[in-house]
Design a protein around this motif. Structure first.
Motif, PDB file in Angstrom:
ATOM      1  N   ALA A  48      -2.888   4.084  -2.903  1.00 30.46           N
ATOM      2  CA  ALA A  48      -3.443   2.849  -3.799  1.00 30.46           C
ATOM      3  C   ALA A  48      -3.215   1.642  -2.960  1.00 30.46           C
ATOM      4  O   ALA A  48      -2.048   1.389  -2.361  1.00 30.46           O
ATOM      5  CB  ALA A  48      -2.901   2.638  -5.090  1.00 30.46           C
ATOM      6  N   MET A  49      -4.238   0.626  -2.807  1.00 34.34           N
ATOM      7  CA  MET A  49      -3.824  -0.671  -2.063  1.00 34.34           C
ATOM      8  C   MET A  49      -3.787  -1.822  -3.117  1.00 34.34           C
ATOM      9  O   MET A  49      -4.603  -1.817  -4.060  1.00 34.34           O
ATOM     10  CB  MET A  49      -4.932  -0.758  -1.016  1.00 34.34           C
ATOM     11  CG  MET A  49      -4.708  -2.301  -0.259  1.00 34.34           C
ATOM     12  SD  MET A  49      -6.096  -2.175   0.957  1.00 34.34           S
ATOM     13  CE  MET A  49      -6.058  -1.025   1.775  1.00 34.34           C
ATOM     14  N   MET A  80       0.972  -1.066  -0.025  1.00 36.10           N
ATOM     15  CA  MET A  80      -0.010  -0.241  -0.021  1.00 36.10           C
ATOM     16  C   MET A  80       0.843   1.300  -0.025  1.00 36.10           C
ATOM     17  O   MET A  80       1.784   1.247   0.700  1.00 36.10           O
ATOM     18  CB  MET A  80      -0.778   0.004   1.339  1.00 36.10           C
ATOM     19  CG  MET A  80      -1.658   1.260   1.540  1.00 36.10           C
ATOM     20  SD  MET A  80      -2.662   1.096   2.883  1.00 36.10           S
ATOM     21  CE  MET A  80      -2.426  -0.406   3.752  1.00 36.10           C
ATOM     22  N   ASP A  81       0.632   2.060  -1.003  1.00 36.05           N
ATOM     23  CA  ASP A  81       1.503   3.514  -0.803  1.00 36.05           C
ATOM     24  C   ASP A  81       0.517   4.573  -1.048  1.00 36.05           C
ATOM     25  O   ASP A  81      -0.615   4.232  -1.521  1.00 36.05           O
ATOM     26  CB  ASP A  81       2.292   3.300  -2.097  1.00 36.05           C
ATOM     27  CG  ASP A  81       2.007   3.009  -3.307  1.00 36.05           C
ATOM     28  OD1 ASP A  81       0.730   3.050  -3.446  1.00 36.05           O
ATOM     29  OD2 ASP A  81       2.780   3.009  -4.442  1.00 36.05           O
ATOM     30  N   ASP A 109       5.523   7.019  -1.452  1.00 33.69           N
ATOM     31  CA  ASP A 109       5.894   6.371  -0.308  1.00 33.69           C
ATOM     32  C   ASP A 109       5.035   5.310   0.346  1.00 33.69           C
ATOM     33  O   ASP A 109       3.897   5.261   0.405  1.00 33.69           O
ATOM     34  CB  ASP A 109       5.725   7.550   1.056  1.00 33.69           C
ATOM     35  CG  ASP A 109       6.720   8.645   1.043  1.00 33.69           C
ATOM     36  OD1 ASP A 109       7.593   8.427   0.460  1.00 33.69           O
ATOM     37  OD2 ASP A 109       6.095   9.726   1.181  1.00 33.69           O
ATOM     38  N   VAL A 110       5.682   4.169   0.790  1.00 32.30           N
ATOM     39  CA  VAL A 110       4.976   3.005   0.996  1.00 32.30           C
ATOM     40  C   VAL A 110       4.628   2.894   2.684  1.00 32.30           C
ATOM     41  O   VAL A 110       5.370   3.302   3.398  1.00 32.30           O
ATOM     42  CB  VAL A 110       6.131   1.770   0.909  1.00 32.30           C
ATOM     43  CG1 VAL A 110       5.564   0.539   1.501  1.00 32.30           C
ATOM     44  CG2 VAL A 110       6.487   1.427  -0.547  1.00 32.30           C
ATOM     45  N   LEU A 169      -4.750   4.353   8.748  1.00 32.84           N
ATOM     46  CA  LEU A 169      -3.853   5.139   7.760  1.00 32.84           C
ATOM     47  C   LEU A 169      -4.204   6.576   8.183  1.00 32.84           C
ATOM     48  O   LEU A 169      -4.921   7.081   8.769  1.00 32.84           O
ATOM     49  CB  LEU A 169      -4.826   4.992   6.172  1.00 32.84           C
ATOM     50  CG  LEU A 169      -4.987   3.512   5.857  1.00 32.84           C
ATOM     51  CD1 LEU A 169      -5.954   3.475   4.634  1.00 32.84           C
ATOM     52  CD2 LEU A 169      -3.398   3.335   5.543  1.00 32.84           C
ATOM     53  N   PRO A 170      -3.056   7.427   7.752  1.00 34.26           N
ATOM     54  CA  PRO A 170      -2.880   8.614   8.005  1.00 34.26           C
ATOM     55  C   PRO A 170      -4.110   9.517   7.386  1.00 34.26           C
ATOM     56  O   PRO A 170      -4.576   9.180   6.395  1.00 34.26           O
ATOM     57  CB  PRO A 170      -1.633   9.385   7.584  1.00 34.26           C
ATOM     58  CG  PRO A 170      -0.979   7.972   7.013  1.00 34.26           C
ATOM     59  CD  PRO A 170      -1.960   6.768   7.011  1.00 34.26           C
ATOM     60  N   PHE A 171      -4.503  10.729   8.152  1.00 34.26           N
ATOM     61  CA  PHE A 171      -5.589  11.701   7.566  1.00 34.26           C
ATOM     62  C   PHE A 171      -4.889  12.343   6.365  1.00 34.26           C
ATOM     63  O   PHE A 171      -3.877  12.826   6.418  1.00 34.26           O
ATOM     64  CB  PHE A 171      -6.183  12.372   8.805  1.00 34.26           C
ATOM     65  CG  PHE A 171      -6.891  13.347   8.194  1.00 34.26           C
ATOM     66  CD1 PHE A 171      -8.369  12.915   7.994  1.00 34.26           C
ATOM     67  CD2 PHE A 171      -6.869  14.785   8.034  1.00 34.26           C
ATOM     68  CE1 PHE A 171      -9.386  13.801   7.577  1.00 34.26           C
ATOM     69  CE2 PHE A 171      -7.966  15.619   7.772  1.00 34.26           C
ATOM     70  CZ  PHE A 171      -9.053  14.923   7.241  1.00 34.26           C
TER      71      PHE A 171
END
Length: 63
Positions: free
Chosen positions: A33-34, A1-2, A7-8, A26-28
């Protein structure tokens, strides 16, 4: 996921729950994409974590 800058965010093996789901915090306010792989099957889905974004993705399909 990146994320959209490349950035991964996660690149590790995970095990699904009994119901087939897996969870990631996940960050806000990012877009990304996953991609999920299992054997010869792969599925990808784009996501974002903006304020109005869904909190659960259910559209990824393996093919």
């Amino acid at each position: 996921m990146d994320d959209s800058t490349g950035d991964v965010l996660s690149d590790k093996d995970v095990k699904t729950l009994d119901n087939g789901f897996v969870g990631f915090w996940l960050p806000f306010d990012i877009e990304g994409a996953m991609t999920i792989r299992l054997g010869d099957k792969t599925g990808s889905v784009e996501f974002d974590t903006e304020a109005d974004a869904p909190t659960c993705l259910t559209t990824l399909q393996m093919a």
